[in-house]
Design a protein around this motif. Structure first.
Motif, PDB file in Angstrom:
ATOM      1  N   UNK A 106       3.826   3.736   8.567  1.00 39.50           N
ATOM      2  CA  UNK A 106       2.761   3.369   8.826  1.00 39.50           C
ATOM      3  C   UNK A 106       2.789   1.740   8.559  1.00 39.50           C
ATOM      4  N   UNK A 107       3.867   1.052   8.202  1.00 43.06           N
ATOM      5  CA  UNK A 107       4.031  -0.455   8.022  1.00 43.06           C
ATOM      6  C   UNK A 107       5.015  -1.097   9.219  1.00 43.06           C
TER       7      UNK A 107
ATOM      8  N   UNK B 234       4.913   8.285  14.984  1.00 47.13           N
ATOM      9  CA  UNK B 234       3.892   9.306  14.565  1.00 47.13           C
ATOM     10  C   UNK B 234       3.597   8.944  13.042  1.00 47.13           C
ATOM     11  N   UNK B 235       2.246   9.539  12.926  1.00 43.04           N
ATOM     12  CA  UNK B 235       1.540   9.071  11.579  1.00 43.04           C
ATOM     13  C   UNK B 235       2.209   9.895  10.562  1.00 43.04           C
TER      14      UNK B 235
ATOM     15  N   UNK C 172       2.388   1.558  13.874  1.00 43.74           N
ATOM     16  CA  UNK C 172       2.055   1.724  12.580  1.00 43.74           C
ATOM     17  C   UNK C 172       0.671   1.554  11.957  1.00 43.74           C
ATOM     18  N   UNK C 173      -0.160   2.453  11.679  1.00 42.05           N
ATOM     19  CA  UNK C 173      -1.468   2.212  11.382  1.00 42.05           C
ATOM     20  C   UNK C 173      -1.998   1.220  10.515  1.00 42.05           C
ATOM     21  N   UNK C 174      -1.244   1.136   9.238  1.00 39.50           N
ATOM     22  CA  UNK C 174      -1.355   0.217   8.218  1.00 39.50           C
ATOM     23  C   UNK C 174      -1.195  -1.280   8.904  1.00 39.50           C
ATOM     24  N   UNK C 175       0.021  -1.428   9.497  1.00 40.39           N
ATOM     25  CA  UNK C 175       0.481  -2.666   9.911  1.00 40.39           C
ATOM     26  C   UNK C 175      -0.845  -3.314  11.041  1.00 40.39           C
ATOM     27  N   UNK C 176      -1.173  -2.515  11.968  1.00 42.21           N
ATOM     28  CA  UNK C 176      -2.532  -2.961  12.739  1.00 42.21           C
ATOM     29  C   UNK C 176      -3.654  -3.146  12.136  1.00 42.21           C
ATOM     30  N   UNK C 177      -3.950  -2.481  11.113  1.00 43.98           N
ATOM     31  CA  UNK C 177      -5.138  -2.727  10.363  1.00 43.98           C
ATOM     32  C   UNK C 177      -5.141  -4.031   9.877  1.00 43.98           C
TER      33      UNK C 177
ATOM     34  N   UNK D 110       0.763  -1.105   0.012  1.00 40.84           N
ATOM     35  CA  UNK D 110      -0.104  -0.008  -0.167  1.00 40.84           C
ATOM     36  C   UNK D 110       0.651   1.511  -0.069  1.00 40.84           C
ATOM     37  N   UNK D 111       2.167   1.124   0.192  1.00 43.74           N
ATOM     38  CA  UNK D 111       3.084   2.119  -0.063  1.00 43.74           C
ATOM     39  C   UNK D 111       2.678   2.909  -1.325  1.00 43.74           C
ATOM     40  N   UNK D 112       2.570   2.282  -2.423  1.00 44.31           N
ATOM     41  CA  UNK D 112       2.457   2.755  -3.667  1.00 44.31           C
ATOM     42  C   UNK D 112       1.251   3.819  -3.747  1.00 44.31           C
ATOM     43  N   UNK D 113       0.191   3.459  -2.886  1.00 43.10           N
ATOM     44  CA  UNK D 113      -1.045   4.379  -2.969  1.00 43.10           C
ATOM     45  C   UNK D 113      -0.688   5.878  -3.071  1.00 43.10           C
TER      46      UNK D 113
END
Length: 428
Positions: free
Chosen positions: A369-370, A330-331, A375-380, A142-145
């Motif tokens: 994020x990862x 931090x985000x 990391x928010x994306x990691x936890x999601x 998702x880093x590409x997005x």
């Protein structure tokens, strides 16, 4: 600023929402300096929201939510499967391709990671892929997005740093392709070693390939229309956001015909929440930034970095390292808002190009994020796949290394970032 910085990190560690942590810690600067009127925090907060260029932020968020509700995701998933389904790694390769195609639709790494985890996560596990591997692919892919236009990070960085948003949009394509190649190769190597199969074994019929291309064409043309509009002077960066909203509504209502009353209202509701959180964060960050500028923090940081490194490449490497460490806590949106006024002037003084630095800055900030611990994306992704964070961390190391190598290449070879902006808009 020491007390302000310590207060900010303490408030973050105890779980306070980031916007309030920024605002409260920034207000402490005025408590320390009684000569400054306490009306200034109110004034700078309001004036920050009056920045006309920031109008692009809510418009692009609204456009992204309309695109997501238009049914375009299914079309892009089909196209991604046609493009990469025969490569080793199967659905893992499809996931990375989908992230690249979704860049012009969502612009958010966290939203893309969560969406793909729900769409493809179970299928990846059913095909024998380990939870850690699947979570790593869905997260880092998702880093590409946000790197493909119109990523929110580009808009925030361009607005805060007074950098051409059109050139930033154009600069995102080459780094995105390099990241796609690096992550795809990493998946291929791991899949070959573990025996993960391809998603498709037979060559796709020409008719099916044509159908997939037609289905995803409107999404693929979206960033192209943005660049053409900016290059031809048809739109300003703020106006192009309004065009994006109209474009998203048009394809949702008349092309895919899935943007109905219910989905329209859902998109509006989601946009209100997203816009409110981002703009509230931007407004309160003005309090923090005021103290940073008044205390000449950018100059002090520049002097320290110059004493340690002495050159542009060394300074950028040190900034990337600082962003990776800060990203653990931090985000990425917060990092872009808070650190652009500090690091961008330094890079300019050293002769660096603000567009080149912007892409490196956005990628490095987004990596947080990862990564654990926050990391928010990691936890999601881990929450949806029920994958332990320790397992995720161990199996994500190859993806982290792949992304790090691309980031290093972008630091030392600015032409990789700048050749498309220079081709479209001319050399800066």
């Amino acid at each position: 600023m020491l007390i302000v910085s310590v207060a900010f990190f303490l408030l973050i560690l105890i779980g306070m929402p980031v916007a309030f942590a920024i605002g409260i810690s920034g207000a402490l600067f005025f408590v320390q300096n009684p000569d400054l009127p306490f009306t200034i925090p109110v004034q700078v907060t309001i004036s920050m929201t009056q920045n006309f260029a920031l109008l692009a932020v809510p418009l692009f968020i609204l456009a992204g939510n309309f695109m997501n509700k238009s049914g375009i995701t299914e079309q892009l998933l089909n196209l991604a499967s046609v493009m990469t389904g025969r490569w080793k790694g199967g659905l893992a390769q499809v996931s990375i391709a989908l992230s690249a195609l979704m860049g012009g639709v969502s612009g958010s790494a966290i939203a893309d990671a969560a969406m793909q985890a729900r769409m493809l996560g179970a299928g990846m596990l059913q095909r024998g892929m380990s939870k850690g591997f699947a979570a790593g692919v869905l997260s880092f892919g998702s880093l590409l997005t946000p790197v493909i236009p119109p990523g929110l990070g580009m808009i925030l960085y361009g607005t805060i740093g007074q950098v051409s948003i059109g050139r930033l949009f154009a600069a995102g394509f080459a780094p995105a392709l390099l990241l796609w190649a690096a992550l795809g190769m990493t998946v291929w190597i791991v899949a070959r070693r573990r025996g993960y199969p391809a998603e498709r074994t037979a060559r796709m019929p020409v008719r099916e390939v044509g159908s997939a291309l037609r289905g995803g064409l409107w999404a693929l043309l979206f960033p192209v229309f943005l660049l053409v509009g900016l290059r031809m002077g048809v739109f300003t960066p703020s106006e192009i956001g309004a065009f994006a909203v109209v474009y998203a509504m048009f394809i949702g209502v008349f092309v895919y015909r899935k943007l109905r009353r219910a989905s329209f209202l859902e998109a509006l509701e989601g946009s209100l929440a997203d816009v409110g959180s981002v703009m509230f964060l931007i407004a309160l960050s003005a309090i923090f930034t005021y103290g940073i500028v008044l205390e000449s923090v950018p100059d002090l940081v520049a002097e320290w970095i110059m004493a340690v490194t002495g050159g542009l490449n060394g300074a950028m490497l040190l900034i990337v390292l600082a962003l990776l460490i800060a990203g653990f806590f931090i985000d990425s949106t917060v990092l872009i808002i808070m650190l652009t006024p500090i690091f961008l002037p330094l890079v300019k003084d050293l002769g660096g190009d603000p567009v080149h630095f912007g892409m490196v800055f956005i990628i490095a900030a987004t990596i947080g994020n990862f990564t654990p611990p926050v990391g928010a994306a990691m936890y999601a992704v881990c929450s949806i796949l029920r994958c332990p964070v320790g397992v995720y961390t161990r199996e994500s190391v190859p993806f982290f290394l792949a992304v790090a190598l691309v980031t290093l290449a972008l630091v030392f070879f600015p032409g990789l970032v700048l050749f498309i902006p220079d081709l479209i808009f001319g050399a800066s």
